[in-house]
Design a protein around this motif. Structure first.
Motif, PDB file in Angstrom:
ATOM      1  N   LEU A  43      -3.111  16.463   3.807  1.00 26.32           N
ATOM      2  CA  LEU A  43      -2.988  15.281   4.669  1.00 26.32           C
ATOM      3  C   LEU A  43      -1.529  14.996   5.001  1.00 26.32           C
ATOM      4  N   MET A  44      -0.665  15.113   3.995  1.00 26.06           N
ATOM      5  CA  MET A  44       0.754  14.857   4.219  1.00 26.06           C
ATOM      6  C   MET A  44       1.359  15.905   5.151  1.00 26.06           C
ATOM      7  N   ALA A  45       0.898  17.152   5.003  1.00 21.07           N
ATOM      8  CA  ALA A  45       1.403  18.225   5.870  1.00 21.07           C
ATOM      9  C   ALA A  45       1.075  17.964   7.327  1.00 21.07           C
ATOM     10  N   ILE A  46      -0.182  17.567   7.603  1.00 20.70           N
ATOM     11  CA  ILE A  46      -0.578  17.295   8.980  1.00 20.70           C
ATOM     12  C   ILE A  46       0.167  16.086   9.528  1.00 20.70           C
ATOM     13  N   SER A 102      -6.020   7.090  18.477  1.00 18.61           N
ATOM     14  CA  SER A 102      -6.894   8.060  19.150  1.00 18.61           C
ATOM     15  C   SER A 102      -7.733   8.834  18.143  1.00 18.61           C
ATOM     16  N   ILE A 103      -7.086   9.264  17.048  1.00 19.35           N
ATOM     17  CA  ILE A 103      -7.819   9.997  16.005  1.00 19.35           C
ATOM     18  C   ILE A 103      -8.905   9.116  15.399  1.00 19.35           C
ATOM     19  N   ALA A 104      -8.553   7.840  15.147  1.00 20.02           N
ATOM     20  CA  ALA A 104      -9.523   6.911  14.549  1.00 20.02           C
ATOM     21  C   ALA A 104     -10.707   6.669  15.480  1.00 20.02           C
ATOM     22  N   ILE A 105     -10.430   6.503  16.780  1.00 20.76           N
ATOM     23  CA  ILE A 105     -11.504   6.233  17.750  1.00 20.76           C
ATOM     24  C   ILE A 105     -12.432   7.433  17.874  1.00 20.76           C
ATOM     25  N   GLN A 115     -15.336  19.406  10.948  1.00 22.51           N
ATOM     26  CA  GLN A 115     -15.212  19.172   9.516  1.00 22.51           C
ATOM     27  C   GLN A 115     -13.767  19.348   9.073  1.00 22.51           C
ATOM     28  N   GLY A 116     -12.865  19.492  10.010  1.00 19.73           N
ATOM     29  CA  GLY A 116     -11.467  19.721   9.672  1.00 19.73           C
ATOM     30  C   GLY A 116     -10.788  18.473   9.137  1.00 19.73           C
ATOM     31  N   ILE A 117      -9.522  18.626   8.858  1.00 22.89           N
ATOM     32  CA  ILE A 117      -8.746  17.544   8.248  1.00 22.89           C
ATOM     33  C   ILE A 117      -8.635  16.337   9.179  1.00 22.89           C
ATOM     34  N   TYR A 118      -8.755  16.550  10.500  1.00 21.14           N
ATOM     35  CA  TYR A 118      -8.611  15.449  11.445  1.00 21.14           C
ATOM     36  C   TYR A 118      -9.747  14.425  11.325  1.00 21.14           C
ATOM     37  N   ALA A 119     -10.827  14.809  10.643  1.00 24.09           N
ATOM     38  CA  ALA A 119     -11.934  13.880  10.458  1.00 24.09           C
ATOM     39  C   ALA A 119     -11.732  12.966   9.255  1.00 24.09           C
ATOM     40  N   ASP A 120     -10.672  13.203   8.481  1.00 29.53           N
ATOM     41  CA  ASP A 120     -10.422  12.389   7.285  1.00 29.53           C
ATOM     42  C   ASP A 120     -10.038  10.971   7.702  1.00 29.53           C
ATOM     43  N   PRO A 121     -10.745   9.951   7.235  1.00 29.11           N
ATOM     44  CA  PRO A 121     -10.474   8.570   7.669  1.00 29.11           C
ATOM     45  C   PRO A 121      -9.121   8.033   7.209  1.00 29.11           C
ATOM     46  N   ARG A 122      -8.485   8.690   6.239  1.00 24.96           N
ATOM     47  CA  ARG A 122      -7.185   8.227   5.759  1.00 24.96           C
ATOM     48  C   ARG A 122      -6.033   8.627   6.690  1.00 24.96           C
ATOM     49  N   LEU A 123      -6.255   9.644   7.501  1.00 21.48           N
ATOM     50  CA  LEU A 123      -5.174  10.197   8.309  1.00 21.48           C
ATOM     51  C   LEU A 123      -4.549   9.189   9.277  1.00 21.48           C
ATOM     52  N   PRO A 124      -5.325   8.415  10.048  1.00 20.47           N
ATOM     53  CA  PRO A 124      -4.701   7.480  11.002  1.00 20.47           C
ATOM     54  C   PRO A 124      -3.770   6.463  10.355  1.00 20.47           C
ATOM     55  N   ILE A 126      -2.230   6.674   7.490  1.00 24.61           N
ATOM     56  CA  ILE A 126      -1.051   7.370   6.952  1.00 24.61           C
ATOM     57  C   ILE A 126      -0.037   7.599   8.069  1.00 24.61           C
ATOM     58  N   LEU A 127      -0.531   8.007   9.240  1.00 24.85           N
ATOM     59  CA  LEU A 127       0.351   8.251  10.387  1.00 24.85           C
ATOM     60  C   LEU A 127       1.096   6.988  10.803  1.00 24.85           C
ATOM     61  N   VAL A 128       0.399   5.873  10.847  1.00 17.74           N
ATOM     62  CA  VAL A 128       1.029   4.619  11.283  1.00 17.74           C
ATOM     63  C   VAL A 128       2.177   4.233  10.367  1.00 17.74           C
ATOM     64  N   VAL A 129       1.954   4.339   9.055  1.00 20.15           N
ATOM     65  CA  VAL A 129       2.981   3.924   8.101  1.00 20.15           C
ATOM     66  C   VAL A 129       4.118   4.949   8.035  1.00 20.15           C
ATOM     67  N   LEU A 130       3.770   6.233   7.941  1.00 19.25           N
ATOM     68  CA  LEU A 130       4.796   7.267   7.828  1.00 19.25           C
ATOM     69  C   LEU A 130       5.694   7.297   9.054  1.00 19.25           C
ATOM     70  N   SER A 131       5.135   7.040  10.219  1.00 24.33           N
ATOM     71  CA  SER A 131       5.911   7.123  11.460  1.00 24.33           C
ATOM     72  C   SER A 131       6.994   6.055  11.557  1.00 24.33           C
TER      73      SER A 131
END
Length: 450
Positions: A43-46, A102-105, A115-124, A126-131
């Motif tokens: 997740l962190m890598a993506i 966009s990923i969340a929507i 089924q890839g990592i982009y479907a993980d609900p934590r990703l959006p 994480i992106l908002v905070v890390l950015s």
């Protein structure tokens, strides 16, 4: 101080400092892999790749402009660059929030990120905070660029080491309370904040103020438009592997891949750091003052970079699986074969010096062309390899995209009178030395761990 002495001093600081940062990072990574699950590194890598992509998609080459421009020490020029950098950081954060939304929507609608990592609900989230690190780094001082222009890297190196240590300490403090991916995110934000503050307080140079110079902006934009195109293509070439693997595989495999990738990337980053922080400023100065000596200066730098790259490539191609077995637990065993394949791509790292020399010679279009070709090869090779041979074919497609782009760089080097076949060949024996070192390491591991 003469250019030769400045290059030597900068090289020592760059190698020692960056090496120290990599050792600190690698040591902490070994500990964190025992505290966190592989999927968290995926997740962190993506998330990191998305941030790098947004940054490069808006890159006007401020550092490159300041190093090579005759106005590189003019306060008006520097402050204009600083204002551009601030607004760019804010826009990056807004863009990252847009990507996250966009990923969340798409995930909510279930239209299929598969089924890839982009479907993980934590990703959006994480992106908002890390950015938000882009906002912090947007306020970084242009004193960093001034120091690079003068090949004065001592204080920059110390700041990088301190920032890295503070970020890691913050991660471990967070992990003592909560073993989640948010420890990695918080550590990245902490390191960015420390780096920005120390840059303003500790580095000598022009103090940044709110000053706008239209002529400076035009110069930055004129040269930067080529770097902008090159950066976009370069991002796709350098990070497209993880973007595509994120859709082809799951978070666990991507986490394992990121371990192997991280080892190869650490070597690449050390060498590219020497090229970007030492060789490029030196060659730029020679190109401004003694254009006929560019070739000699180029190969003085090339012999060191090529020797290290060939040795490391040969060593890891033979010993990758043994190295992963020694360093990591059984969950990361799959990183071994990946490391051996990725290591083959290190042989093209010396050609990065040619890419930066093209910039010093005022030919950024060459870099854009090289990046376009490599990107095309990557986005054809990886999907084709995955379709035919599965994930192993995808990894080999990545490496082949690197190797097959080399002839174009050599062609441009010939056109600019940089290429000398004899000087290139004389360093190749280091590859055989690396093979021998890798074989020796494997035998030692077998002896101690039968």
């Amino acid at each position: 101080m003469s250019l030769k002495r400045r290059v030597l001093s900068a090289g020592i600081w760059s190698l020692a400092g960056f090496g120290a940062v990599q050792v600190i990072r690698f040591g902490s990574n070994l500990i964190m892999t025992r505290l966190l699950a592989p999927e968290m590194f995926g997740l962190m890598a993506i998330s990191t790749v998305v941030m790098i992509g947004l940054a490069l998609f808006s890159d006007l080459g401020l550092r490159t402009n300041i190093i090579r421009s005759s106005r590189g020490e003019d306060p008006a020029f520097l402050n204009t660059a600083w204002i551009i950098q601030i607004f760019r950081g804010l826009l990056l954060w807004v863009a990252a929030c847009g990507v996250a939304a966009s990923i969340a929507i798409v995930g909510h609608l279930g239209t299929s990120l598969g089924q890839g990592i982009y479907a993980d609900p934590r990703l959006p989230e994480i992106l908002v905070v890390l950015s938000f690190t882009s906002v912090i780094l947007g306020f970084s001082t242009t004193k960093y660029f001034e120091a690079s222009r003068r090949l004065s890297l001592g204080r920059i190196t110390l700041i990088e080491i301190v920032s890295q240590i503070m970020g890691i300490l913050f991660i471990f403090a967070w992990l003592s309370l909560d073993r989640s991916i948010w420890a990695l995110v918080a550590g990245a934000i902490c390191a960015s904040l420390v780096s920005t503050i120390l840059g303003h307080l500790y580095l000598p140079g022009v103090r940044n103020r709110w000053t706008w110079d239209p002529a400076a902006f035009r110069e930055i934009f004129h040269f930067g438009k080529w770097l902008f195109l090159s950066s976009i293509l370069g991002f796709l070439a350098m990070n497209g592997d993880r973007l595509m693997l994120g859709g082809m595989t799951n978070a666990t495999f991507l986490g394992v891949y990121s371990i192997a990738f991280g080892i190869v990337a650490a070597i690449e980053q050390v060498l590219v750091r020497i090229v970007a922080s030492v060789a490029f400023p030196a060659i730029s100065e020679i190109a401004r003052e003694h254009p006929s000596k560019v070739g000699d200066t180029y190969y003085r730098m090339h012999i060191l970079i090529a020797a290290i790259a060939y040795f490391c490539s040969g060593t890891l191609v033979v010993s990758g699986q043994a190295l992963i077995g020694v360093l990591y637990d059984a969950r990361y065993a799959g990183a071994g074969w990946i490391l051996e394949v990725l290591a083959a791509g290190l042989v093209v790292i010396p050609l990065q010096l040619a890419n930066y020399t093209f910039l010093a010679l005022g030919k950024p279009w060459m870099n854009s062309t090289i990046s376009a070709v490599r990107t095309a090869l990557l986005f054809v090779g990886m999907p084709a390899g995955f379709y035919i041979f599965g994930v192993e074919g995808a990894i080999w497609g990545l490496v082949m995209s690197q190797l097959l782009s080399a002839p174009l760089i050599i062609m441009f080097a010939v056109q600019t009178r940089l290429f000398a076949a004899r000087r290139e060949i004389m360093v190749l024996p280091m590859l055989a030395v690396g093979f021998a070192a890798g074989k020796l390491f494997v035998e030692l591991v077998r002896y101690w761990r039968p």
